[in-house]
Design a protein around this motif. Structure first.
Motif, PDB file in Angstrom:
ATOM      1  N   PRO A 140     -52.474  27.118  17.536  1.00 14.17           N
ATOM      2  CA  PRO A 140     -52.853  25.708  17.386  1.00 14.17           C
ATOM      3  C   PRO A 140     -54.083  25.529  16.507  1.00 14.17           C
ATOM      4  CG  PRO A 140     -53.141  26.441  19.670  1.00 14.17           C
ATOM      5  CD  PRO A 140     -52.589  27.584  18.908  1.00 14.17           C
ATOM      6  N   VAL A 141     -54.017  24.503  15.676  1.00 20.74           N
ATOM      7  CA  VAL A 141     -55.153  24.083  14.867  1.00 20.74           C
ATOM      8  C   VAL A 141     -55.813  22.927  15.601  1.00 20.74           C
ATOM      9  CG1 VAL A 141     -55.869  23.081  12.659  1.00 20.74           C
ATOM     10  CG2 VAL A 141     -54.003  24.770  12.729  1.00 20.74           C
ATOM     11  N   ILE A 142     -57.088  23.051  15.873  1.00 16.14           N
ATOM     12  CA  ILE A 142     -57.816  21.985  16.574  1.00 16.14           C
ATOM     13  C   ILE A 142     -58.108  20.878  15.564  1.00 16.14           C
ATOM     14  CG2 ILE A 142     -59.836  21.397  17.986  1.00 16.14           C
ATOM     15  CD1 ILE A 142     -57.956  23.683  19.083  1.00 16.14           C
ATOM     16  N   ARG A 143     -57.605  19.701  15.835  1.00 15.74           N
ATOM     17  CA  ARG A 143     -57.840  18.555  14.954  1.00 15.74           C
ATOM     18  C   ARG A 143     -59.055  17.742  15.397  1.00 15.74           C
ATOM     19  NH1 ARG A 143     -55.786  20.150  10.491  1.00 15.74           N
ATOM     20  NH2 ARG A 143     -53.537  20.424  10.505  1.00 15.74           N
ATOM     21  N   ARG A 144     -59.259  17.679  16.719  1.00 12.25           N
ATOM     22  CA  ARG A 144     -60.383  16.884  17.230  1.00 12.25           C
ATOM     23  C   ARG A 144     -60.594  17.231  18.695  1.00 12.25           C
ATOM     24  NH1 ARG A 144     -58.142  11.918  17.157  1.00 12.25           N
ATOM     25  NH2 ARG A 144     -58.318  11.323  19.319  1.00 12.25           N
ATOM     26  N   VAL A 145     -61.834  17.160  19.128  1.00 10.73           N
ATOM     27  CA  VAL A 145     -62.162  17.274  20.548  1.00 10.73           C
ATOM     28  C   VAL A 145     -62.992  16.046  20.902  1.00 10.73           C
ATOM     29  CG1 VAL A 145     -63.283  18.623  22.347  1.00 10.73           C
ATOM     30  CG2 VAL A 145     -62.147  19.800  20.438  1.00 10.73           C
ATOM     31  N   ASP A 146     -62.497  15.252  21.842  1.00 10.85           N
ATOM     32  CA  ASP A 146     -63.196  14.042  22.250  1.00 10.85           C
ATOM     33  C   ASP A 146     -64.392  14.385  23.129  1.00 10.85           C
ATOM     34  OD1 ASP A 146     -61.228  12.626  20.894  1.00 10.85           O
ATOM     35  OD2 ASP A 146     -60.097  12.134  22.711  1.00 10.85           O
TER      36      ASP A 146
END
Length: 163
Positions: A94-100
């Motif tokens: 998985p490629v991390i796109r965003r972490v809230d």
């Protein structure tokens, strides 16, 4: 700071394990495992790329709760009649796109699903990408949303098993 920098190594490892465990479970044919990867109010959608990119709602499969996933499991076992087949997932990291700020992870990974019918050669069945929203729960990371966006507009015969 990159989106991945917001995750510590333990969280990154747990996300990768979630994705690997999911693929292993749906390939095993033990359908009772499948709903356990999701939150109660989850979204699971299998949708052609064109519809997703154009914002069109039509999807091949669309479930909006864990109860609906359980209903699909019942259907697979008890009501759907089809030629049996095996499936095997090959999933990219998985490629991390965003972490809230609350720790919700938005990730994307490519997948290919191969299908093998008894006494026939394996074929490429479905190829695309997962767009995942993953949240922390008391039981660990779970999908609150898993969008399976497949690249082709054609789906062979029908989709019985989860992608």
């Amino acid at each position: 700071m990159s989106p991945a920098a917001a995750l510590n190594f333990a969280d990154w490892l747990a996300l990768n394990q979630l994705c690997a465990d999911y693929a292993s479970a749906v390939d095993s044919g033990d359908w009772d495992l499948w709903p356990g990867f999701f939150t109660e109010d989850c979204v699971y959608r299998l949708q052609p790329r064109e519809n997703h990119e154009r914002g069109l709602p039509l999807a091949t499969l669309s479930f909006t709760s864990k109860c609906m996933l359980r209903d699909r499991v019942y259907g697979i076992r008890e009501t759907l009649f089809h030629d049996p087949y095996y499936q095997r997932h090959v999933v990219g990291s998985p490629v991390i796109r965003r972490v809230d700020a609350d720790g919700t992870i938005h990730a994307e990974s490519n997948y290919a699903v191969f299908r093998t019918k008894l006494s026939q050669p394996s074929t490429v069945f479905n190829v695309g990408r997962y767009l995942d929203t993953v949240v922390r729960t008391a039981e660990g990371l779970k999908f609150s949303q898993r969008l399976c966006i497949y690249d082709t507009e054609l789906v062979p015969n029908s989709i019985i098993y989860p992608i």
